[in-house]
Structure formats: structure tokens, C-alpha cells
Write a protein that holds these residues in place. Structure first.
Motif, PDB file in Angstrom:
ATOM      1  N   GLU A 186     -48.479  41.133  69.784  1.00 21.84           N
ATOM      2  CA  GLU A 186     -49.065  41.221  68.451  1.00 21.84           C
ATOM      3  C   GLU A 186     -48.241  42.177  67.609  1.00 21.84           C
ATOM      4  O   GLU A 186     -47.478  42.983  68.147  1.00 21.84           O
ATOM      5  N   PRO A 187     -48.395  42.120  66.289  1.00 19.08           N
ATOM      6  CA  PRO A 187     -47.680  43.082  65.438  1.00 19.08           C
ATOM      7  C   PRO A 187     -48.106  44.511  65.772  1.00 19.08           C
ATOM      8  O   PRO A 187     -49.292  44.828  65.743  1.00 19.08           O
ATOM      9  N   ASP A 188     -47.162  45.350  66.126  1.00 24.75           N
ATOM     10  CA  ASP A 188     -47.393  46.776  66.360  1.00 24.75           C
ATOM     11  C   ASP A 188     -46.033  47.459  66.352  1.00 24.75           C
ATOM     12  O   ASP A 188     -44.993  46.800  66.457  1.00 24.75           O
ATOM     13  N   HIS A 189     -46.031  48.772  66.217  1.00 25.87           N
ATOM     14  CA  HIS A 189     -44.782  49.551  66.156  1.00 25.87           C
ATOM     15  C   HIS A 189     -43.845  48.979  65.083  1.00 25.87           C
ATOM     16  O   HIS A 189     -42.636  48.884  65.284  1.00 25.87           O
ATOM     17  N   LEU A 190     -44.434  48.606  63.947  1.00 24.89           N
ATOM     18  CA  LEU A 190     -43.620  47.996  62.887  1.00 24.89           C
ATOM     19  C   LEU A 190     -42.705  49.013  62.213  1.00 24.89           C
ATOM     20  O   LEU A 190     -41.793  48.621  61.482  1.00 24.89           O
ATOM     21  N   ASP A 191     -42.930  50.299  62.478  1.00 19.98           N
ATOM     22  CA  ASP A 191     -41.979  51.313  62.011  1.00 19.98           C
ATOM     23  C   ASP A 191     -40.613  51.087  62.645  1.00 19.98           C
ATOM     24  O   ASP A 191     -39.576  51.414  62.070  1.00 19.98           O
ATOM     25  N   LYS A 194     -40.272  46.223  62.476  1.00 21.07           N
ATOM     26  CA  LYS A 194     -40.328  45.658  61.107  1.00 21.07           C
ATOM     27  C   LYS A 194     -41.119  44.348  61.027  1.00 21.07           C
ATOM     28  O   LYS A 194     -41.953  44.188  60.150  1.00 21.07           O
ATOM     29  N   THR A 195     -40.836  43.372  61.901  1.00 24.16           N
ATOM     30  CA  THR A 195     -41.514  42.069  61.824  1.00 24.16           C
ATOM     31  C   THR A 195     -41.972  41.603  63.208  1.00 24.16           C
ATOM     32  O   THR A 195     -41.419  42.029  64.227  1.00 24.16           O
ATOM     33  N   LEU A 196     -42.946  40.690  63.208  1.00 21.63           N
ATOM     34  CA  LEU A 196     -43.407  40.096  64.468  1.00 21.63           C
ATOM     35  C   LEU A 196     -42.281  39.307  65.123  1.00 21.63           C
ATOM     36  O   LEU A 196     -42.137  39.309  66.352  1.00 21.63           O
ATOM     37  N   ASP A 197     -41.462  38.641  64.328  1.00 20.99           N
ATOM     38  CA  ASP A 197     -40.327  37.880  64.880  1.00 20.99           C
ATOM     39  C   ASP A 197     -39.416  38.762  65.722  1.00 20.99           C
ATOM     40  O   ASP A 197     -38.941  38.350  66.785  1.00 20.99           O
ATOM     41  N   ASN A 198     -39.180  39.981  65.242  1.00 23.65           N
ATOM     42  CA  ASN A 198     -38.320  40.904  65.999  1.00 23.65           C
ATOM     43  C   ASN A 198     -38.972  41.316  67.313  1.00 23.65           C
ATOM     44  O   ASN A 198     -38.286  41.486  68.325  1.00 23.65           O
ATOM     45  N   GLN A 221     -49.801  32.692  71.154  1.00 24.11           N
ATOM     46  CA  GLN A 221     -48.708  31.852  70.647  1.00 24.11           C
ATOM     47  C   GLN A 221     -47.369  32.578  70.706  1.00 24.11           C
ATOM     48  O   GLN A 221     -46.338  31.980  71.056  1.00 24.11           O
ATOM     49  N   SER A 222     -47.368  33.853  70.388  1.00 21.64           N
ATOM     50  CA  SER A 222     -46.108  34.623  70.385  1.00 21.64           C
ATOM     51  C   SER A 222     -45.552  34.767  71.805  1.00 21.64           C
ATOM     52  O   SER A 222     -44.333  34.754  72.000  1.00 21.64           O
TER      53      SER A 222
END
Length: 456
Positions: A186-191, A194-198, A221-222
Motif C-alpha cells: 500500500e502507499p506508505d513511506h512516500l517521503d 514518492k509513488t505507489l508505482d515506485n 492488486q499491487s
């Protein structure tokens, strides 16, 4: 990079009392390496290190490294640390903790690594308990204390080591597991990412580095995107029969802890009565069971060990009951984790749930503000602290008051002292006080417990 453990025998740990450093020092000592260390603060983990006879220096000084042939340091260690400076001047190799973890786990023919945005510590602990109870004698590095070993580390004599694989700043890419579990993405540590794709790209690289078996959450899904098309054996777990491992005959009674039949491709393996609450823990148990069964552990041993599993330190850890009020502490610090824990708490039969939450990092609070508000609206009452900065400056201009404005009736205070006074002044017999967060909110829980004890 050559594995420094093939040549160096004397290793010095800067920050040896850290929860990630202490287990490595213990395992390396038992593998015959000469260990020394230093730290700034006394702690339970430091006491444990000293009890093994490892020399520990309080404070950091150039002479502490002695005759070390390699120096290991925590990510929190500054580059101008006098021991790191001394090592560089002497030409002694310095390695960040995650690099040493990669080198240490390389020494075990079977590394079983548990990854995912949530649930790593609990699943690693469940898997360790299964292996221990079946006599498989694993080594293990766990992110929290497992009660049956009263530690976050186990030194075993087998070829297997079980450990967490943390995605933050790609530290898990230092590992080359035989078996990897991917619990969720899931999206986390976006600092950092940056993105879920990454994030998905990093997990894909982690999956590529896995030699034999991938145990994956088919409903995420991810996760499925990360392993798509890889030529590895992939085993799936989830809540329905499209997965290899799934639950059946769930207990329909409203209950915090799940009872279910463990299924494998249509075959019933046995009944599991979990002692830890929440559907999220049922998924963790399914992941651990899928990995253990795929590695040849008998179904009855898996079901039995999962029933005996009583949780991990700071994972819905009940600290006691005082004047009829239950006090508990949990590490949840992401909206998904908070939703899972608070939903479970609300089903446990308490009269009222008092959630005490410490927001963790400005970037996470800013990015998921509405998700946090939705999760934190679940309990009867919400009390919050100021945001714990950790490694950031408040460039987001985000404050606890912004979150409080989205959760009607919530309050916040600037000290644990004021929180303890408020919540203890309002909680009634039959209520639950639950502290939540990834920082030092456990100190608030301990303060509440101490004050209740003094009332007696």
C-alpha cells in the motif's frame, strides 16, 4: 560486494542496543564472532547484550572501536559519529545495519523473509512460533518481542533463519531470500518512494531476488502486479477459495478473534482458533500457514502453533486491568492498520474505547489526512498527541489540530502527562484505553499503568 563476514572476525556495533542491532550481535556472537558495541542510552536490550558478556561502552568515542575489523552502525547514526570517523581514518570498513543483515542472512541456506506494508512483525512471529513448536529449530530476527522466547531474536541450529524484510529506503533489497512472503503493498513511506508505482517496483525487485518460493496475498492488486510473470513458484493466500490457502467455516458469532478451518486447494488442513483479534491477524495467520505448509511442516503442528500464538510486544498488547479499566498498546500508525485494530477493539465487548493516538511523521499525516480521520472516527473517544517529527521538518504545515478538526469530539494535548490525566479522569470500569502509534506513545501507556498502580 564480498561478504565481510568471510574475513573479519572482530565486529563493533555503534548503537548496539537498537532493536535491529541487538539480534544481529547475538546471532554473530553465537556464530563465533568477537563482538563489542557502544550506545548512548541504557535499555532492556542493552542489558541483554551485556548479559552475553559482550563489552559495551556508554557514549561514543574513537577508542571504542579497538581492534575491530568492521564497524556496523544504525541508519540513525550521523556520519560525524566519532567511532565512524575513527574507523574511516583507520581504513576499517563501515557497514549500515541493513547491509550487515544481508551478509548475516547469506550465511543461512534458507532465509525466509516476511515483507509487506503491514503485518510483518506479527507474521514473522507466527512463523517463528510454528517452526519452534514443530522442532525445526530456526534462527529468527523479529521486530517485536515474541513471548515464548521472551526476545526478538532466536539462535537456532538449523539452516533456516526467519526475518522481517522492511521496504523503507529499500533496505529489503540487501536480502536474497529462499522464500519470501509479501503480505500487502500500500502507499506508505512516500517521503522516500514518492509513488505507489515506485513501491511496487521495489517489491518486484525483492521478488526477483527470491530464489525459490513467493507466498503472496492474492487479494492485493499491487502484490500481484509485483510478482506478475516471474518464473518462481508462487503460492497465494486470501479470504476466498480462488487462493491456494484460505479460511472456511468461519465462526459467525460476533467475536474479535477469528475461528476458521484452514483450507489448502479444497482440502481441510485443520481448525484454527486464533487468540489474537482481527481479520488482519487471520490474514497474517494464513500467510504464515501457507509458508510453513509449503515448506513441509505438518498441518496439525501449524494449527496448534497458531492457536498458542498470543501476540507480540506492542501488537494489541494488554498491559493490565486497573479499577475495571483495561489498558493496551499497539504499534498501528498507518490508516489501514488503525482501521483494523480499532474495528477489532470495538468488537471486543468494552463499554467504551478510548483511543490515544500519536501521529507519526508530517509527510504521512499530510498525505493520508482524510484516511486517518476516517480510521480515527471508529472508537468512542479520540485523544491525540502532537505529530512526532521523527526524521522530518514540518514543511507541510500540518498539525494535529488539522486532524482533530476532521474528527468531531476529539481532543489533543502537548504532553503525555496531560493525556494520562484526561483519559484516567474520564474512563470508567469496563472501558478500554488503547494507545496507538509507531513512535514513543508506549511511554504514555506505561505512565497510565504506573498511575493506576499508585492508586491502589
Amino acid at each position: 560486494m564480498d561478504n565481510i563476514l568471510d574475513s573479519a572476525k572482530k565486529l563493533h556495533f555503534v548503537g548496539i542496543g537498537g532493536s535491529g542491532m541487538c539480534p544481529m550481535a547475538e546471532l554473530l556472537m553465537h556464530r563465533g564472532y568477537e563482538i563489542s558495541g557502544s550506545d548512548q542510552n541504557e535499555s532492556d536490550t542493552l542489558d541483554r547484550v551485556k548479559s552475553w558478556g559482550i563489552p559495551v561502552y556508554m557514549g561514543h568515542s574513537p577508542e571504542n572501536i579497538g581492534e575491530a575489523e568492521a564497524v556496523v552502525y544504525t541508519a540513525a547514526c550521523k556520519s560525524d559519529n566519532p567511532e565512524l570517523v575513527a574507523a574511516r581514518e583507520k581504513g576499517v570498513p563501515t557497514l549500515e545495519r541493513s547491509v550487515m543483515l544481508g551478509m548475516l542472512t547469506e550465511k543461512y541456506p534458507q532465509l525466509v523473509a516476511v515483507s509487506g506494508t503491514h503485518g510483518k512483525t506479527t507474521t514473522t512471529a507466527m512463523l517463528t512460533q510454528i517452526f519452534i513448536e514443530t522442532g525445526a529449530d530456526p534462527s529468527a530476527i523479529i521486530g517485536g518481542k515474541l513471548p515464548i522466547i521472551n526476545s526478538n531474536c532466536r539462535v537456532g541450529k538449523s539452516d533456516t533463519i526467519i526475518c522481517e524484510a522492511c521496504e523503507y529506503v529499500d533496505t529489503f533489497l540487501q536480502l536474497h531470500p529462499a522464500v519470501s512472503l509479501i503480505l500487502n503493498i500500500e502507499p506508505d513511506h512516500l517521503d522516500y518512494f514518492k509513488t505507489l508505482d515506485n513501491i511496487v517496483k521495489s517489491f518486484r525487485q525483492f521478488a526477483v531476488q527470491t530464489d525459490r518460493l513467493l507466498v503472496v496475498n492474492a487479494a492485493n492488486q499491487s502484490v500481484m502486479q509485483a510478482v506478475e510473470g516471474l518464473e518462481r513458484e508462487v503460492v497465494s493466500f486470501g479470504l476466498d477459495s480462488s487462493c491456494d490457502y484460505y479460511p472456511a467455516a468461519l465462526n459467525e458469532e460476533p467475536s474479535a478473534c477469528e475461528d476458521f478451518t484452514l483450507m489448502c486447494r479444497g482440502e481441510a488442513l485443520g481448525m484454527v482458533n486464533l487468540a489474537v483479534p482481527g481479520k488482519h491477524n487471520m490474514l497474517n495467520a494464513l500467510a504464515a500457514a501457507a509458508a510453513a505448509h509449503s515448506l513441509g511442516i505438518a498441518p496439525e503442528a501449524i494449527c496448534s502453533a497458531l492457536e498458542h500464538f498470543g501476540g507480540v510486544h506492542r501488537r494489541f498488547e494488554i498491559l493490565g486491568q486497573f479499577d475495571g479499566v483495561t489498558v493496551a498498546d499497539d504499534f498501528a500508525h498507518h490508516p489501514t492498520e488503525l482501521t483494523a485494530v480499532l474495528s477489532s477493539a470495538m468488537r471486543m465487548g468494552y463499554k467504551q474505547v478510548w483511543a490515544v493516538f500519536q501521529p507519526h511523521t508530517y509527510s504521512r499525516t499530510y498525505t493520508f489526512l482524510n484516511d486517518f480521520a476516517e480510521a480515527l472516527a471508529i472508537p468512542d473517544h479520540l485523544i491525540m498527541t502532537e505529530i512526532l517529527a521523527v526524521r522530518e521538518e514540518n514543511t507541510y504545515n500540518i498539525h494535529t489540530s488539522d486532524l482533530a478538526a476532521k474528527v468531531p469530539g476529539s481532543v489533543w494535548f502537548d504532553s503525555f502527562d496531560k493525556i494520562a490525566e484526561y483519559v484516567m479522569g474520564n474512563a470508567q470500569p469496563g472501558d478500554l484505553i488503547l494507545t496507538l502509534g509507531g513512535g514513543d506513545i508506549y511511554k504514555c501507556a506505561n505512565l497510565i499503568v504506573e498511575r493506576y498502580q499508585k492508586r491502589k
